[in-house]
Design an enzyme around this catalytic site. Sequence first.
Site, mmCIF file in Angstrom:
data_model
loop_
_atom_site.group_PDB
_atom_site.id
_atom_site.type_symbol
_atom_site.label_atom_id
_atom_site.label_comp_id
_atom_site.label_asym_id
_atom_site.label_seq_id
_atom_site.Cartn_x
_atom_site.Cartn_y
_atom_site.Cartn_z
ATOM 1 N N SER A 4 49.208 35.027 -103.774
ATOM 2 C CA SER A 4 49.779 36.113 -102.801
ATOM 3 C C SER A 4 50.903 36.606 -104.003
ATOM 4 C CB SER A 4 50.483 35.671 -101.671
ATOM 5 O OG SER A 4 51.430 36.754 -101.371
ATOM 6 N N LYS A 47 51.239 30.592 -101.215
ATOM 7 C CA LYS A 47 49.560 30.869 -100.794
ATOM 8 C C LYS A 47 48.744 30.515 -101.973
ATOM 9 C CE LYS A 47 48.852 32.632 -97.339
ATOM 10 N NZ LYS A 47 48.804 34.047 -96.846
ATOM 11 N N THR A 54 31.533 23.740 -80.982
ATOM 12 C CA THR A 54 30.815 24.680 -80.430
ATOM 13 C C THR A 54 32.009 25.416 -79.883
ATOM 14 O OG1 THR A 54 30.673 23.634 -78.181
ATOM 15 C CG2 THR A 54 28.732 23.394 -79.830
ATOM 16 N N HIS A 55 31.955 26.788 -79.821
ATOM 17 C CA HIS A 55 32.882 27.818 -79.330
ATOM 18 C C HIS A 55 34.366 27.295 -79.993
ATOM 19 C CE1 HIS A 55 30.532 27.856 -75.661
ATOM 20 N NE2 HIS A 55 30.239 26.699 -75.924
ATOM 21 N N GLU A 83 36.436 35.147 -98.088
ATOM 22 C CA GLU A 83 36.597 36.169 -97.223
ATOM 23 C C GLU A 83 35.942 37.501 -97.862
ATOM 24 O OE1 GLU A 83 40.892 36.538 -96.406
ATOM 25 O OE2 GLU A 83 40.920 35.372 -98.001
ATOM 26 N N ASN A 93 44.797 31.426 -101.411
ATOM 27 C CA ASN A 93 43.900 32.225 -100.426
ATOM 28 C C ASN A 93 42.402 31.911 -100.885
ATOM 29 O OD1 ASN A 93 46.221 33.215 -99.034
ATOM 30 N ND2 ASN A 93 46.488 34.861 -100.269
ATOM 31 N N GLN A 114 14.321 59.453 -101.596
ATOM 32 C CA GLN A 114 15.163 59.205 -102.853
ATOM 33 C C GLN A 114 16.240 58.447 -102.332
ATOM 34 O OE1 GLN A 114 15.396 61.924 -105.998
ATOM 35 N NE2 GLN A 114 17.766 62.403 -105.351
ATOM 36 N N ASN A 134 5.380 60.600 -107.318
ATOM 37 C CA ASN A 134 5.224 59.838 -106.004
ATOM 38 C C ASN A 134 4.886 58.332 -106.008
ATOM 39 O OD1 ASN A 134 6.511 62.327 -105.191
ATOM 40 N ND2 ASN A 134 4.703 62.903 -103.670
ATOM 41 N N SER A 151 19.067 61.908 -109.280
ATOM 42 C CA SER A 151 19.066 60.539 -108.803
ATOM 43 C C SER A 151 19.131 59.648 -110.146
ATOM 44 C CB SER A 151 17.637 60.220 -108.263
ATOM 45 O OG SER A 151 16.644 60.374 -108.812
ATOM 46 N N TYR A 205 5.174 61.747 -98.763
ATOM 47 C CA TYR A 205 6.679 61.724 -99.358
ATOM 48 C C TYR A 205 7.265 62.890 -98.774
ATOM 49 C CZ TYR A 205 9.981 61.892 -102.738
ATOM 50 O OH TYR A 205 11.265 61.685 -103.370
ATOM 51 N N LYS A 214 17.120 54.169 -102.693
ATOM 52 C CA LYS A 214 17.268 53.448 -103.862
ATOM 53 C C LYS A 214 18.683 52.805 -104.160
ATOM 54 C CE LYS A 214 13.960 56.007 -106.082
ATOM 55 N NZ LYS A 214 13.913 56.578 -104.999
HETATM 56 N N1 ARG Z 1 13.436 60.664 -107.637
HETATM 57 C C1 ARG Z 1 12.397 60.799 -106.648
HETATM 58 C C2 ARG Z 1 12.816 59.727 -105.820
HETATM 59 O O1 ARG Z 1 13.462 58.746 -105.763
HETATM 60 C C3 ARG Z 1 11.228 60.452 -107.429
HETATM 61 C C4 ARG Z 1 10.083 61.222 -106.791
HETATM 62 C C5 ARG Z 1 10.168 62.683 -106.694
HETATM 63 N N2 ARG Z 1 8.872 63.119 -106.144
HETATM 64 C C6 ARG Z 1 9.091 64.488 -105.563
HETATM 65 N N3 ARG Z 1 7.993 65.044 -104.950
HETATM 66 N N4 ARG Z 1 9.960 65.364 -105.837
HETATM 67 O O2 ARG Z 1 12.073 59.636 -104.603
#
Ligand code: ARG
Length: 455
Positions: free
Chosen positions: A274, A280, A152-153, A287, A282, A319, A107, A20, A314, A322
């Site tokens: 364009s 044009k 409206t509409h 948009e 735009n 993960q 965690n 990650s 957990y 994110k």
């Molecule tokens: N990269 C992990 C996450 O985003 C961090 C936590 C990892 N914890 C574990 N027990 N493997 O969740």
Amino acid sequence: MWKGRFQDATSSLVERFGESVSFDWRLYEHDIQGSIAHARAQKNAGLLTEEEFAAIEEGLREIGREIAAGDFEFKTSLEDIHMNIEAELTRRIGSAGAKLHAARSRNDQVATDTRLYCRTACDRLSAGIRKLQRALVGLASANRAVVVPGYTHLQRGQPVLLAHHLLAYVEMLERDSGRIADARARMNVCPLGSGALAGSTINLDREAIAEELGFDGISRNSMDAIADRDYIAELLFSIAMCGIHLSRLGEDLILWSSSEFGFISMSDAHTTGSSLMPQKKNPDVAEITRGKSGRLAGALVSLLTTMKGLPLTYNRDLQEDKEPLFDAVETLDLTLAVNAEMVAGIVIDEARCRAAASDPMLLATDLADYLVRRGVPFRQAHELVGKAVAEALRRGVPLDQLDFAALDVAFGGDAADVFSLDRALEARKNPGSPSPAGVEAEVVRWQRALGSELN
Ligand code: ARG
């Protein structure tokens, strides 16, 4: 990191699949801040000497500076930002670095980092919303006398002041800000000390850690603290809602800038040409804004779907919280900024607006209200005016050109006086309605609230 239990190396596919750090590097500042607070608590508990703590703090700050400068090499073999920083710290300072992870797990570490990230994001997004609100109030203020049809509409309904229409979005954005502030207040508790799920046998001063990190307090249940991501979901909902408000604003601006409406024109800097049609201009920003809203709503749905059905506590699925979070925060941040610029560059064609709003049909309801004031029950008044509208359409004359007294005895000789656009607006005096005085007061109220210049 777990070499004790394992004999074989991780498959390179698993490494690619599970890493990650390619996206959670964004947490580095928060991770470092959290680690320093944790290390200070370790020192105060007698687990680290002054020298060890100093080495950890200095080492972490140095790593932070290198990451900020782009001089730090992340390793996917170390999975995530947490292990990348810790491993490098230990490589640099030795055994003190290896002590850092006592009484903590990734965690509670990641839960802390994402709360800090979300908190910062809330502040940044609130500032972005405020800027856009200022731009909208500025446009409203500079065009206070402009009248447009309200729809409206997408059919012409009744006349309003353009400023009233723009301030509707300022209200929506204010609620978006409020939601972000609510989410921020609820997320601002410190999970550190929750460990992997059941706290730790090494008891650090959680209150002191929380205070150092600017949290309002500590989480009360270690399992809840590391398992839930509701604080991210709340922020993602607030972001999605704001994105959808911006999408609707974009749609209005797109319509208004078309030749068919011709109410506004956008600056060259905020439109595109364009590649084929030379004439044009735009409204791409509006948009793309409309388009981005789908992605923001998707981020929320993605997280909710990830969380659904996960047993406590957990699970690695988490993960996946994110990327939607980072993407939504960064997307809305930029969307707000570019919209603020675009709105500030809009030029209003007052004459076109007024011409559109001068369609006497827009005052058909006012004519019914006129009959109500003369004692006609509203349903009957509605029907009488409906018949007048049909008559005007049949004869191809504007509604205000009919001889109302000849149509029905309920109409007085002054019926046609209803068709003054300015009087019609002035009559809408109730709070929340678009009378010129009411809208003026709202513009001033917003200018004060947003701290923008009076003009
Ligand atoms: N990269 C992990 C996450 O985003 C961090 C936590 C990892 N914890 C574990 N027990 N493997 O969740």
